[in-house]
Design a protein around this motif. Structure first.
Motif, PDB file in Angstrom:
ATOM      1  N   UNK A  58      35.584   9.688  28.223  1.00  5.21           N
ATOM      2  CA  UNK A  58      34.337   9.609  27.472  1.00  5.21           C
ATOM      3  C   UNK A  58      34.616  10.112  26.054  1.00  5.21           C
ATOM      4  N   UNK A  59      34.032   9.489  25.032  1.00  3.54           N
ATOM      5  CA  UNK A  59      34.258   9.972  23.660  1.00  3.54           C
ATOM      6  C   UNK A  59      33.786  11.410  23.467  1.00  3.54           C
ATOM      7  N   UNK A  60      34.450  12.132  22.601  1.00  4.75           N
ATOM      8  CA  UNK A  60      34.094  13.526  22.332  1.00  4.75           C
ATOM      9  C   UNK A  60      32.674  13.659  21.796  1.00  4.75           C
ATOM     10  N   UNK A  61      32.181  12.610  21.148  1.00  6.72           N
ATOM     11  CA  UNK A  61      30.824  12.662  20.589  1.00  6.72           C
ATOM     12  C   UNK A  61      29.763  12.763  21.667  1.00  6.72           C
ATOM     13  N   UNK A  62      30.120  12.458  22.914  1.00 11.03           N
ATOM     14  CA  UNK A  62      29.169  12.574  24.019  1.00 11.03           C
ATOM     15  C   UNK A  62      29.003  14.019  24.497  1.00 11.03           C
ATOM     16  N   UNK A  63      29.902  14.900  24.112  1.00 14.50           N
ATOM     17  CA  UNK A  63      29.809  16.293  24.537  1.00 14.50           C
ATOM     18  C   UNK A  63      28.849  17.044  23.620  1.00 14.50           C
ATOM     19  N   UNK A  64      27.765  17.585  24.192  1.00  9.53           N
ATOM     20  CA  UNK A  64      26.729  18.219  23.383  1.00  9.53           C
ATOM     21  C   UNK A  64      26.302  19.537  24.014  1.00  9.53           C
ATOM     22  N   UNK A  65      25.734  20.398  23.170  1.00 10.45           N
ATOM     23  CA  UNK A  65      25.128  21.648  23.662  1.00 10.45           C
ATOM     24  C   UNK A  65      23.654  21.679  23.299  1.00 10.45           C
ATOM     25  N   UNK A  66      23.078  20.526  23.047  1.00 10.25           N
ATOM     26  CA  UNK A  66      21.676  20.416  22.648  1.00 10.25           C
ATOM     27  C   UNK A  66      20.752  20.612  23.850  1.00 10.25           C
ATOM     28  N   UNK A  67      19.499  21.039  23.598  1.00  8.09           N
ATOM     29  CA  UNK A  67      18.561  21.269  24.702  1.00  8.09           C
ATOM     30  C   UNK A  67      17.883  20.008  25.205  1.00  8.09           C
ATOM     31  N   UNK A  90      45.033  29.442  26.336  1.00  6.65           N
ATOM     32  CA  UNK A  90      44.170  30.257  27.203  1.00  6.65           C
ATOM     33  C   UNK A  90      43.079  29.361  27.763  1.00  6.65           C
ATOM     34  N   UNK A  91      42.983  29.288  29.101  1.00  9.80           N
ATOM     35  CA  UNK A  91      41.978  28.445  29.719  1.00  9.80           C
ATOM     36  C   UNK A  91      40.600  29.085  29.624  1.00  9.80           C
ATOM     37  N   UNK A  92      39.621  28.269  29.258  1.00 16.27           N
ATOM     38  CA  UNK A  92      38.232  28.692  29.207  1.00 16.27           C
ATOM     39  C   UNK A  92      37.433  27.824  30.168  1.00 16.27           C
ATOM     40  N   UNK A  93      36.424  28.416  30.773  1.00 14.09           N
ATOM     41  CA  UNK A  93      35.588  27.703  31.735  1.00 14.09           C
ATOM     42  C   UNK A  93      34.151  27.665  31.236  1.00 14.09           C
ATOM     43  N   UNK A  94      33.591  26.473  31.198  1.00  6.87           N
ATOM     44  CA  UNK A  94      32.191  26.299  30.850  1.00  6.87           C
ATOM     45  C   UNK A  94      31.469  25.619  31.987  1.00  6.87           C
ATOM     46  N   UNK A  95      30.218  25.272  31.737  1.00  2.98           N
ATOM     47  CA  UNK A  95      29.400  24.589  32.734  1.00  2.98           C
ATOM     48  C   UNK A  95      28.778  23.367  32.078  1.00  2.98           C
ATOM     49  N   UNK A  96      28.913  22.218  32.713  1.00  3.32           N
ATOM     50  CA  UNK A  96      28.377  21.007  32.129  1.00  3.32           C
ATOM     51  C   UNK A  96      27.678  20.133  33.142  1.00  3.32           C
ATOM     52  N   UNK A 115      27.752   5.873  28.695  1.00  2.00           N
ATOM     53  CA  UNK A 115      26.495   5.606  28.002  1.00  2.00           C
ATOM     54  C   UNK A 115      25.590   6.827  27.900  1.00  2.00           C
ATOM     55  N   UNK A 116      25.943   7.929  28.557  1.00  2.00           N
ATOM     56  CA  UNK A 116      25.101   9.131  28.556  1.00  2.00           C
ATOM     57  C   UNK A 116      25.826  10.320  27.931  1.00  2.00           C
ATOM     58  N   UNK A 117      25.073  11.151  27.214  1.00  2.00           N
ATOM     59  CA  UNK A 117      25.622  12.411  26.709  1.00  2.00           C
ATOM     60  C   UNK A 117      25.987  13.332  27.872  1.00  2.00           C
ATOM     61  N   UNK A 118      26.924  14.241  27.607  1.00  3.64           N
ATOM     62  CA  UNK A 118      27.375  15.207  28.608  1.00  3.64           C
ATOM     63  C   UNK A 118      27.025  16.614  28.121  1.00  3.64           C
ATOM     64  N   UNK A 119      25.856  17.110  28.478  1.00  3.41           N
ATOM     65  CA  UNK A 119      25.467  18.454  28.035  1.00  3.41           C
ATOM     66  C   UNK A 119      26.349  19.524  28.677  1.00  3.41           C
ATOM     67  N   UNK A 120      26.560  20.621  27.946  1.00  7.00           N
ATOM     68  CA  UNK A 120      27.271  21.748  28.532  1.00  7.00           C
ATOM     69  C   UNK A 120      26.765  23.051  27.930  1.00  7.00           C
ATOM     70  N   UNK A 121      27.111  24.127  28.576  1.00 10.06           N
ATOM     71  CA  UNK A 121      26.675  25.448  28.145  1.00 10.06           C
ATOM     72  C   UNK A 121      27.336  25.829  26.832  1.00 10.06           C
ATOM     73  N   UNK A 122      26.620  26.545  25.962  1.00 11.04           N
ATOM     74  CA  UNK A 122      27.225  27.022  24.714  1.00 11.04           C
ATOM     75  C   UNK A 122      28.062  28.279  24.930  1.00 11.04           C
ATOM     76  N   UNK A 123      28.082  28.760  26.177  1.00 11.02           N
ATOM     77  CA  UNK A 123      28.822  29.977  26.531  1.00 11.02           C
ATOM     78  C   UNK A 123      29.948  29.613  27.484  1.00 11.02           C
ATOM     79  N   UNK A 124      31.125  30.234  27.262  1.00 15.07           N
ATOM     80  CA  UNK A 124      32.293  30.011  28.107  1.00 15.07           C
ATOM     81  C   UNK A 124      32.781  31.335  28.683  1.00 15.07           C
ATOM     82  N   UNK A 125      33.588  31.236  29.744  1.00 13.26           N
ATOM     83  CA  UNK A 125      34.248  32.411  30.312  1.00 13.26           C
ATOM     84  C   UNK A 125      35.759  32.265  30.185  1.00 13.26           C
TER      85      UNK A 125
END
Length: 227
Positions: A58-67, A90-96, A115-125
């Motif tokens: 999926x294109x990077x433009x589909x990755x969003x942190x918008x509400x 360093x590996x980081x883990x988020x939620x999407x 065709x759909x955006x992929x929302x994810x959390x603005x916070x990582x571990x």
């Protein structure tokens, strides 16, 4: 993209140059459960993958942190997944959420995801902070309906391949993963049916460190207007 990284030591910010998104699928450790999930999707008209785990780009433009995300059609749905990113080794883990057009999926799985955006959390571990108790993390999802939030998914990360195993399998297919955000695949649906609604909420709970990642967003269906 800028993220806040929660650490057991000191929180920090990370600016990550995400060049593309890879969606892993059918990543369950229990292959019998994977086959059951494939059969579940087949009942909805979704063709079985040629091999598992499956990988979709999926294109990077589909990755969003918008509400909020905008979609075409009423039959789109989210999927709670952890997301793996690399910050200088360093590996980081988020939620999407692998939000997908379920109607289009009956014709093309790849296009239904692209065709759909992929929302994810603005916070990582930091993965190192949770590696020793990784299998105790819990992945949940809810869909907002007219009567309130409805339970949609509920499982543990123990049911899925580990982050390192997923990266190994995905890397075999696509090569170097520098600049990639890798979605993990998901846990089964609670009731075995896709749910569509104006809101989606996923949580990744860490019972050992007593914290959670949240990915919550509204879904707005665009009007079908031809000018």
């Amino acid at each position: 993209m800028r993220f806040n990284v929660q650490c057991t030591a000191v929180d920090r910010e990370a600016d990550l140059d995400v060049e593309f998104v890879l969606l892993a699928g059918y990543t369950g450790r229990d292959q019998e459960a994977v086959r059951a999930h494939i059969a579940e999707l087949a009942r909805h008209g979704v063709a079985a993958p040629e091999q598992v785990p499956a990988v979709y780009a999926v294109p990077a433009t589909r990755l969003v942190t918008t509400p909020r995300i905008d979609v075409h059609g009423a039959r789109t749905a989210g999927e709670a997944e952890f997301v793996i990113l690399d910050d200088g080794g360093r590996l980081l883990i988020g939620l999407g959420s692998d939000h997908t057009d379920r109607e289009l999926e009956e014709h093309s799985v790849v296009k239904s995801k692209q065709t759909c955006d992929k929302p994810m959390s603005p916070v990582l571990w930091e993965f190192d902070d949770i590696a020793e108790h990784w299998d105790r993390l819990r992945l949940r999802a809810e869909v907002r309906t007219r009567t309130g939030w409805r339970r949609y998914q509920d499982g543990t990360t123990a049911s899925l391949l580990t982050p390192n195993q997923i990266l190994l399998e995905v890397g075999k297919r696509v090569g170097p993963l520098a600049g990639a955000a890798v979605f993990s695949g998901t846990v089964p649906l609670v009731e075995g049916e896709f749910r569509h609604g104006p809101g989606f909420r996923a949580t990744l709970e860490d019972p050992v460190l007593g914290r959670s990642l949240v990915c919550e967003y509204a879904v707005r269906e665009l009007p079908d207007i031809a000018c």
